[in-house]
Design an enzyme around this catalytic site. Structure first.
Site, PDB file in Angstrom:
ATOM      1  N   SER A  42     -15.902   5.568  -5.159  1.00 37.43           N
ATOM      2  CA  SER A  42     -15.562   4.910  -6.420  1.00 37.43           C
ATOM      3  C   SER A  42     -16.736   4.887  -7.374  1.00 37.43           C
ATOM      4  CB  SER A  42     -15.085   3.495  -6.150  1.00 37.43           C
ATOM      5  OG  SER A  42     -15.977   2.857  -5.273  1.00 37.43           O
ATOM      6  N   GLU A  63      -9.097  10.425 -10.954  1.00 38.27           N
ATOM      7  CA  GLU A  63     -10.229  11.071 -11.625  1.00 38.27           C
ATOM      8  C   GLU A  63     -10.680  12.257 -10.770  1.00 38.27           C
ATOM      9  OE1 GLU A  63     -12.627   7.735 -14.166  1.00 38.27           O
ATOM     10  OE2 GLU A  63     -12.788   7.567 -11.992  1.00 38.27           O
ATOM     11  N   ASN A  90     -14.050   3.234 -13.807  1.00 39.50           N
ATOM     12  CA  ASN A  90     -14.782   2.103 -13.236  1.00 39.50           C
ATOM     13  C   ASN A  90     -15.954   1.670 -14.111  1.00 39.50           C
ATOM     14  OD1 ASN A  90     -13.147   1.617 -11.076  1.00 39.50           O
ATOM     15  ND2 ASN A  90     -14.436   2.629  -9.551  1.00 39.50           N
TER      16      ASN A  90
HETATM   17  N1  3HC Z   1       0.900   0.026  -1.376  1.00 36.31           N
HETATM   18  C1  3HC Z   1       1.999   0.740  -1.658  1.00 36.31           C
HETATM   19  N2  3HC Z   1       2.893   0.367  -2.597  1.00 36.31           N
HETATM   20  C2  3HC Z   1       2.692  -0.812  -3.227  1.00 36.31           C
HETATM   21  C3  3HC Z   1       1.580  -1.624  -2.957  1.00 36.31           C
HETATM   22  C4  3HC Z   1       0.653  -1.163  -1.973  1.00 36.31           C
HETATM   23  N3  3HC Z   1      -0.438  -1.852  -1.664  1.00 36.31           N
HETATM   24  N4  3HC Z   1       1.646  -2.727  -3.754  1.00 36.31           N
HETATM   25  C5  3HC Z   1       2.757  -2.592  -4.483  1.00 36.31           C
HETATM   26  N5  3HC Z   1       3.386  -1.452  -4.164  1.00 36.31           N
HETATM   27  C6  3HC Z   1       4.587  -0.902  -4.765  1.00 36.31           C
HETATM   28  C7  3HC Z   1       5.815  -1.712  -4.428  1.00 36.31           C
HETATM   29  O1  3HC Z   1       6.409  -1.285  -3.211  1.00 36.31           O
HETATM   30  C8  3HC Z   1       6.704  -1.418  -5.622  1.00 36.31           C
HETATM   31  O2  3HC Z   1       7.287  -0.136  -5.442  1.00 36.31           O
HETATM   32  P1  3HC Z   1       8.757   0.197  -6.043  1.00 36.31           P
HETATM   33  O3  3HC Z   1       8.679  -0.071  -7.530  1.00 36.31           O
HETATM   34  O4  3HC Z   1       8.937   1.654  -5.720  1.00 36.31           O
HETATM   35  O5  3HC Z   1       9.707  -0.703  -5.336  1.00 36.31           O
HETATM   36  C9  3HC Z   1       5.718  -1.316  -6.800  1.00 36.31           C
HETATM   37  O6  3HC Z   1       4.450  -1.018  -6.198  1.00 36.31           O
HETATM   38  C10 3HC Z   1       5.606  -2.606  -7.575  1.00 36.31           C
HETATM   39  O7  3HC Z   1       5.232  -3.633  -6.663  1.00 36.31           O
HETATM   40  P2  3HC Z   1       5.674  -5.169  -6.790  1.00 36.31           P
HETATM   41  O8  3HC Z   1       7.002  -5.239  -7.481  1.00 36.31           O
HETATM   42  O9  3HC Z   1       5.564  -5.804  -5.448  1.00 36.31           O
HETATM   43  O10 3HC Z   1       4.530  -5.837  -7.603  1.00 36.31           O
HETATM   44  P3  3HC Z   1       4.028  -5.585  -9.064  1.00 36.31           P
HETATM   45  O11 3HC Z   1       5.107  -5.084  -9.959  1.00 36.31           O
HETATM   46  O12 3HC Z   1       3.313  -6.822  -9.393  1.00 36.31           O
HETATM   47  O13 3HC Z   1       2.990  -4.394  -8.911  1.00 36.31           O
HETATM   48  C11 3HC Z   1       0.798  -3.581  -8.613  1.00 36.31           C
HETATM   49  C12 3HC Z   1       1.900  -4.484  -8.052  1.00 36.31           C
HETATM   50  C13 3HC Z   1       1.269  -2.133  -8.582  1.00 36.31           C
HETATM   51  C14 3HC Z   1      -0.406  -3.750  -7.699  1.00 36.31           C
HETATM   52  C15 3HC Z   1       0.506  -4.005 -10.101  1.00 36.31           C
HETATM   53  O14 3HC Z   1       0.258  -5.382 -10.143  1.00 36.31           O
HETATM   54  C16 3HC Z   1      -0.657  -3.268 -10.705  1.00 36.31           C
HETATM   55  O15 3HC Z   1      -0.510  -2.169 -11.176  1.00 36.31           O
HETATM   56  N6  3HC Z   1      -1.849  -3.918 -10.712  1.00 36.31           N
HETATM   57  C17 3HC Z   1      -3.042  -3.321 -11.268  1.00 36.31           C
HETATM   58  C18 3HC Z   1      -3.676  -2.451 -10.234  1.00 36.31           C
HETATM   59  C19 3HC Z   1      -4.905  -1.774 -10.757  1.00 36.31           C
HETATM   60  O16 3HC Z   1      -5.347  -1.925 -11.879  1.00 36.31           O
HETATM   61  N7  3HC Z   1      -5.524  -0.994  -9.865  1.00 36.31           N
HETATM   62  C20 3HC Z   1      -6.783  -0.327 -10.157  1.00 36.31           C
HETATM   63  C21 3HC Z   1      -7.894  -1.105  -9.550  1.00 36.31           C
HETATM   64  S1  3HC Z   1      -9.469  -0.368  -9.819  1.00 36.31           S
HETATM   65  C22 3HC Z   1      -9.584   0.788  -8.602  1.00 36.31           C
HETATM   66  O17 3HC Z   1      -8.731   0.947  -7.767  1.00 36.31           O
HETATM   67  C23 3HC Z   1     -10.819   1.627  -8.609  1.00 36.31           C
HETATM   68  C24 3HC Z   1     -11.440   1.644  -7.261  1.00 36.31           C
HETATM   69  O18 3HC Z   1     -12.534   2.536  -7.310  1.00 36.31           O
HETATM   70  C25 3HC Z   1     -11.907   0.295  -6.823  1.00 36.31           C
END
Ligand code: 3HC
Length: 293
Positions: A121, A154, A192
């Site tokens: 990351s 990315e 990031n």
């Molecule tokens: N694994 C697999 N699928 C997942 C999951 C997981 N951990 N969490 C949620 N899902 C899926 C669900 O099954 C659902 O799928 P479907 O629409 O096909 O039924 C879909 O995602 C939506 O889930 P929920 O309805 O339970 O919940 P939300 O609508 O609140 O979505 C979220 C959850 C997708 C995590 C959303 O809140 C989101 O997009 N959050 C922001 C995440 C983000 O910004 N991530 C980037 C972080 S930075 C990073 O990763 C960089 C790294 O280097 C650290």
């Protein structure tokens, strides 16, 4: 260099690695997942199975589809099993020495035209490539958490990466239904670097008592249209991971925007790592899900 990619190896089956295995297997590729011990291999299998089960219970996948995806995946503790891989993605913990150990061994295992990628990351892809004899086949593929859901990947090229390798990986990512962006090798890459400046500002506001945790998250979720507020997002990513990424970026940028937060450090030292430890800015231990702590 860069033949068609049909078989992929993923090293490290933690949250990100297992998510990446799922993405490739759902995309129709054969996947070999490698872990260091049987215990970690079982943990990886567990993450994969739970994710597949959730898709079935939500009606997104039927039982036959679930089995078809799982049948494309082999989990092993032998790195030598990666020999047939056209692409290997490393997703081991963010410790340069560990990454060097992995990349140092891969040259002797995979074919000369296999692509070697890191899902780091924030660490430098150029530095990770140092032990390999063929840095021109080394590239970054940075997935976002949760990998099966987040669209962005990315694709990070170094000054040495062969253009054909970059093109092949970008096309592969597109074929998986994800959105690739091609970026250069600098600390935090693009997403990031920008995201952690924002997350750090949120930490400073809470640390200074400017706003409550919940109101801060609500402000960004409701006011800026984000799926989750910054503190909830850090709990999802893992506070130890956030701390590490922040440190690496600050080490390069020296920008006050990325200056380490002592609150974050205290939380990590006390084992409050976010969702994965049951507690971070919020608690995930109760039956109702999430509470402010
Ligand atoms: N694994 C697999 N699928 C997942 C999951 C997981 N951990 N969490 C949620 N899902 C899926 C669900 O099954 C659902 O799928 P479907 O629409 O096909 O039924 C879909 O995602 C939506 O889930 P929920 O309805 O339970 O919940 P939300 O609508 O609140 O979505 C979220 C959850 C997708 C995590 C959303 O809140 C989101 O997009 N959050 C922001 C995440 C983000 O910004 N991530 C980037 C972080 S930075 C990073 O990763 C960089 C790294 O280097 C650290």
């Amino acid at each position: 260099m860069a033949k068609q990619i049909r078989t992929v190896g993923v090293i490290g089956l933690g949250t990100m690695g297992a998510g990446i295995v799922e993405v490739f297997a759902r995309g129709g590729l054969t996947v070999i997942g490698v872990e260091s011990t049987e215990e970690f291999a079982d943990r990886g299998r567990g993450i994969l199975t739970r994710s597949m089960d959730r898709a079935v219970s939500r009606g997104k996948l039927d039982e036959a589809g679930r089995q078809e995806i799982l049948d494309r995946i082999t989990v092993t503790t032998e790195m030598g099993d990666l020999a047939p891989a056209d692409l290997v993605v490393e997703a081991v913990p963010e410790v340069l020495e560990l990454k060097h150990e992995v990349f140092g061994r891969l040259d002797g295992i995979v074919a000369e035209d296999a692509v070697l990628a890191s899902n780091t990351s924030s660490l430098s892809i150029t530095a990770i490539a140092a032990p390999t004899k063929h840095p021109e086949r080394v590239i970054g593929v940075h997935f976002f958490n949760p990998a099966p859901v987040m669209q962005l990947v990315e694709v990070i090229h170094t000054l040495r990466t062969d253009q054909a390798v970059t093109d092949a990986v970008r096309d592969l990512v597109t074929g998986l239904g994800k959105r690739p962006v091609v970026v250069g090798d600098r600390a935090g890459f693009v997403a990031n670097y920008l995201l952690f400046g924002y997350l750090n500002s949120a930490l400073t506001m809470v640390e200074h008592g400017h706003v409550s945790r919940e109101d801060l998250d609500t402000a960004m979720r409701v006011g800026a249209g984000l799926p989750m507020g910054p503190l909830t997002l850090m709990d999802l990513v893992g506070l130890d991971v956030c701390h590490h990424i922040g440190d690496v970026i600050y080490g390069h940028s020296r920008s006050p925007l990325h200056a380490p937060s002592s609150m974050l450090e205290r939380m990590v030292v006390s084992g409050r790592l976010g969702r994965k430890s049951g507690r971070g800015f919020y608690s995930y231990e109760g039956p109702g899900g999430r509470d402010v702590v």
